[in-house]
Design a protein around this motif. Sequence first.
Motif, PDB file in Angstrom:
ATOM      1  N   THR A 117      -8.134 -10.098   6.924  1.00  0.00           N
ATOM      2  CA  THR A 117      -7.476  -9.015   6.207  1.00  0.00           C
ATOM      3  C   THR A 117      -8.504  -8.056   5.622  1.00  0.00           C
ATOM      4  O   THR A 117      -8.341  -6.831   5.686  1.00  0.00           O
ATOM      5  CB  THR A 117      -6.590  -9.577   5.084  1.00  0.00           C
ATOM      6  OG1 THR A 117      -5.619 -10.462   5.650  1.00  0.00           O
ATOM      7  CG2 THR A 117      -5.884  -8.464   4.325  1.00  0.00           C
ATOM      8  N   GLU A 118      -9.573  -8.597   5.059  1.00  0.00           N
ATOM      9  CA  GLU A 118     -10.631  -7.774   4.475  1.00  0.00           C
ATOM     10  C   GLU A 118     -11.258  -6.857   5.528  1.00  0.00           C
ATOM     11  O   GLU A 118     -11.483  -5.664   5.285  1.00  0.00           O
ATOM     12  CB  GLU A 118     -11.691  -8.681   3.853  1.00  0.00           C
ATOM     13  CG  GLU A 118     -12.752  -7.971   3.040  1.00  0.00           C
ATOM     14  CD  GLU A 118     -13.668  -8.956   2.312  1.00  0.00           C
ATOM     15  OE1 GLU A 118     -14.881  -8.670   2.220  1.00  0.00           O
ATOM     16  OE2 GLU A 118     -13.178 -10.005   1.845  1.00  0.00           O
ATOM     17  N   ALA A 119     -11.520  -7.425   6.711  1.00  0.00           N
ATOM     18  CA  ALA A 119     -12.101  -6.629   7.794  1.00  0.00           C
ATOM     19  C   ALA A 119     -11.107  -5.581   8.289  1.00  0.00           C
ATOM     20  O   ALA A 119     -11.464  -4.412   8.504  1.00  0.00           O
ATOM     21  CB  ALA A 119     -12.526  -7.538   8.943  1.00  0.00           C
ATOM     22  N   ALA A 120      -9.853  -5.982   8.457  1.00  0.00           N
ATOM     23  CA  ALA A 120      -8.834  -5.060   8.970  1.00  0.00           C
ATOM     24  C   ALA A 120      -8.593  -3.908   7.999  1.00  0.00           C
ATOM     25  O   ALA A 120      -8.429  -2.751   8.421  1.00  0.00           O
ATOM     26  CB  ALA A 120      -7.536  -5.809   9.239  1.00  0.00           C
ATOM     27  N   GLN A 121      -8.595  -4.186   6.712  1.00  0.00           N
ATOM     28  CA  GLN A 121      -8.389  -3.126   5.733  1.00  0.00           C
ATOM     29  C   GLN A 121      -9.522  -2.106   5.776  1.00  0.00           C
ATOM     30  O   GLN A 121      -9.291  -0.900   5.639  1.00  0.00           O
ATOM     31  CB  GLN A 121      -8.255  -3.723   4.326  1.00  0.00           C
ATOM     32  CG  GLN A 121      -6.929  -4.441   4.104  1.00  0.00           C
ATOM     33  CD  GLN A 121      -6.850  -5.154   2.773  1.00  0.00           C
ATOM     34  OE1 GLN A 121      -7.871  -5.592   2.226  1.00  0.00           O
ATOM     35  NE2 GLN A 121      -5.652  -5.287   2.237  1.00  0.00           N
ATOM     36  N   ALA A 122     -10.741  -2.586   6.002  1.00  0.00           N
ATOM     37  CA  ALA A 122     -11.885  -1.673   6.105  1.00  0.00           C
ATOM     38  C   ALA A 122     -11.761  -0.770   7.322  1.00  0.00           C
ATOM     39  O   ALA A 122     -12.045   0.434   7.263  1.00  0.00           O
ATOM     40  CB  ALA A 122     -13.182  -2.470   6.165  1.00  0.00           C
ATOM     41  N   LYS A 149       0.583 -12.354   9.561  1.00  0.00           N
ATOM     42  CA  LYS A 149       0.352 -12.326   8.115  1.00  0.00           C
ATOM     43  C   LYS A 149      -0.712 -11.298   7.749  1.00  0.00           C
ATOM     44  O   LYS A 149      -0.604 -10.625   6.719  1.00  0.00           O
ATOM     45  CB  LYS A 149      -0.064 -13.720   7.621  1.00  0.00           C
ATOM     46  CG  LYS A 149       1.063 -14.730   7.591  1.00  0.00           C
ATOM     47  CD  LYS A 149       0.577 -16.086   7.092  1.00  0.00           C
ATOM     48  CE  LYS A 149       1.715 -17.091   7.026  1.00  0.00           C
ATOM     49  NZ  LYS A 149       1.230 -18.430   6.578  1.00  0.00           N
ATOM     50  N   VAL A 150      -1.752 -11.187   8.589  1.00  0.00           N
ATOM     51  CA  VAL A 150      -2.792 -10.180   8.347  1.00  0.00           C
ATOM     52  C   VAL A 150      -2.182  -8.782   8.355  1.00  0.00           C
ATOM     53  O   VAL A 150      -2.468  -7.952   7.483  1.00  0.00           O
ATOM     54  CB  VAL A 150      -3.914 -10.288   9.402  1.00  0.00           C
ATOM     55  CG1 VAL A 150      -4.863  -9.098   9.308  1.00  0.00           C
ATOM     56  CG2 VAL A 150      -4.692 -11.588   9.224  1.00  0.00           C
ATOM     57  N   GLY A 155      -0.420  -3.964   4.726  1.00  0.00           N
ATOM     58  CA  GLY A 155       0.572  -2.941   4.447  1.00  0.00           C
ATOM     59  C   GLY A 155       1.326  -2.452   5.663  1.00  0.00           C
ATOM     60  O   GLY A 155       2.068  -1.461   5.581  1.00  0.00           O
ATOM     61  N   MET A 156       1.159  -3.131   6.794  1.00  0.00           N
ATOM     62  CA  MET A 156       1.863  -2.720   8.001  1.00  0.00           C
ATOM     63  C   MET A 156       3.328  -3.157   7.949  1.00  0.00           C
ATOM     64  O   MET A 156       3.656  -4.173   7.333  1.00  0.00           O
ATOM     65  CB  MET A 156       1.190  -3.304   9.240  1.00  0.00           C
ATOM     66  CG  MET A 156      -0.166  -2.704   9.537  1.00  0.00           C
ATOM     67  SD  MET A 156      -0.823  -3.316  11.108  1.00  0.00           S
ATOM     68  CE  MET A 156      -2.136  -2.120  11.401  1.00  0.00           C
ATOM     69  N   ARG A 157       4.162  -2.397   8.625  1.00  0.00           N
ATOM     70  CA  ARG A 157       5.589  -2.698   8.682  1.00  0.00           C
ATOM     71  C   ARG A 157       5.959  -3.186  10.083  1.00  0.00           C
ATOM     72  O   ARG A 157       5.465  -2.671  11.088  1.00  0.00           O
ATOM     73  CB  ARG A 157       6.411  -1.449   8.354  1.00  0.00           C
ATOM     74  CG  ARG A 157       6.210  -0.929   6.944  1.00  0.00           C
ATOM     75  CD  ARG A 157       7.144   0.233   6.676  1.00  0.00           C
ATOM     76  NE  ARG A 157       6.956   0.799   5.345  1.00  0.00           N
ATOM     77  CZ  ARG A 157       7.684   1.785   4.846  1.00  0.00           C
ATOM     78  NH1 ARG A 157       8.665   2.320   5.567  1.00  0.00           N
ATOM     79  NH2 ARG A 157       7.444   2.250   3.637  1.00  0.00           N
ATOM     80  N   TYR A 158       6.849  -4.140  10.109  1.00  0.00           N
ATOM     81  CA  TYR A 158       7.354  -4.666  11.383  1.00  0.00           C
ATOM     82  C   TYR A 158       8.242  -3.632  12.049  1.00  0.00           C
ATOM     83  O   TYR A 158       9.167  -3.090  11.435  1.00  0.00           O
ATOM     84  CB  TYR A 158       8.135  -5.951  11.121  1.00  0.00           C
ATOM     85  CG  TYR A 158       8.850  -6.520  12.318  1.00  0.00           C
ATOM     86  CD1 TYR A 158       8.142  -7.043  13.401  1.00  0.00           C
ATOM     87  CD2 TYR A 158      10.246  -6.545  12.368  1.00  0.00           C
ATOM     88  CE1 TYR A 158       8.798  -7.582  14.496  1.00  0.00           C
ATOM     89  CE2 TYR A 158      10.911  -7.083  13.450  1.00  0.00           C
ATOM     90  CZ  TYR A 158      10.189  -7.597  14.518  1.00  0.00           C
ATOM     91  OH  TYR A 158      10.843  -8.117  15.609  1.00  0.00           O
ATOM     92  N   GLU A 159       7.952  -3.327  13.303  1.00  0.00           N
ATOM     93  CA  GLU A 159       8.733  -2.332  14.035  1.00  0.00           C
ATOM     94  C   GLU A 159       9.675  -2.952  15.061  1.00  0.00           C
ATOM     95  O   GLU A 159      10.666  -2.344  15.436  1.00  0.00           O
ATOM     96  CB  GLU A 159       7.804  -1.339  14.737  1.00  0.00           C
ATOM     97  CG  GLU A 159       7.040  -0.452  13.774  1.00  0.00           C
ATOM     98  CD  GLU A 159       6.388   0.725  14.467  1.00  0.00           C
ATOM     99  OE1 GLU A 159       6.149   0.648  15.686  1.00  0.00           O
ATOM    100  OE2 GLU A 159       6.115   1.719  13.783  1.00  0.00           O
TER     101      GLU A 159
END
Length: 206
Positions: A117-122, A149-150, A155-159
């Motif tokens: 999650t930390e890497a993805a947010q960056a 979960k990541v 903050g992503m939304r399920y589409e």
Amino acid sequence: MRIEEMYSQLPELETERLLLRKLTAADTNDMYEYTSNENVSAYVTWDRHQSPADTDRFIQFVLNQYRGQKIAPWGIEYKQDKKLIGTIDFVKWNPAHYTAEIGYAISQRYWGQGITTEAAQAVIEFGFTNMRLQRIQARCLSENIGSEKVMVKCGMRYEGTLRKSMHVKGKQRDIKVYSILFDEYKDRKAALNTIIHTPYHPFASP
């Protein structure tokens, strides 16, 4: 920003625990340690690496991508022990439409610690602030709960689920799609900053 501009010199991104940087030939052993793990490869499109030679071939491919100024991953280095523990990248990028898709893989040893999650947010922040993206999406096999979960934590939304939309390891697989828009990213960041900078008064009225 054009693809050639981005990948002519892939920028380093740093977080509290991680350094996202170019892969090097010296990363072969660290990468093989997790790409040879069947639990890591279970929910991705690539097969488990059978030998360090498989990993070396992949790294050489990535180095050629760098040289050709083409899309290629960041290596995820854990700063505490200077160890390569995964990769993350924009697996797809359409500059004309200001959209991109991220993908990632990480060593099982580092699961459950918020590192992915930390890497993805960056990477998401870089995409919105430096690449002028308007939409960033991510996809995963429907069984890949950890990856899902990541996406949610970022903050992503399920589409929706694309039913039987990808042939992976001999089977048609359902693919879940998540995304975050630039406006959602801005609102989320503003909300987080408000929480961080608002002083806590334990005896204040509710």
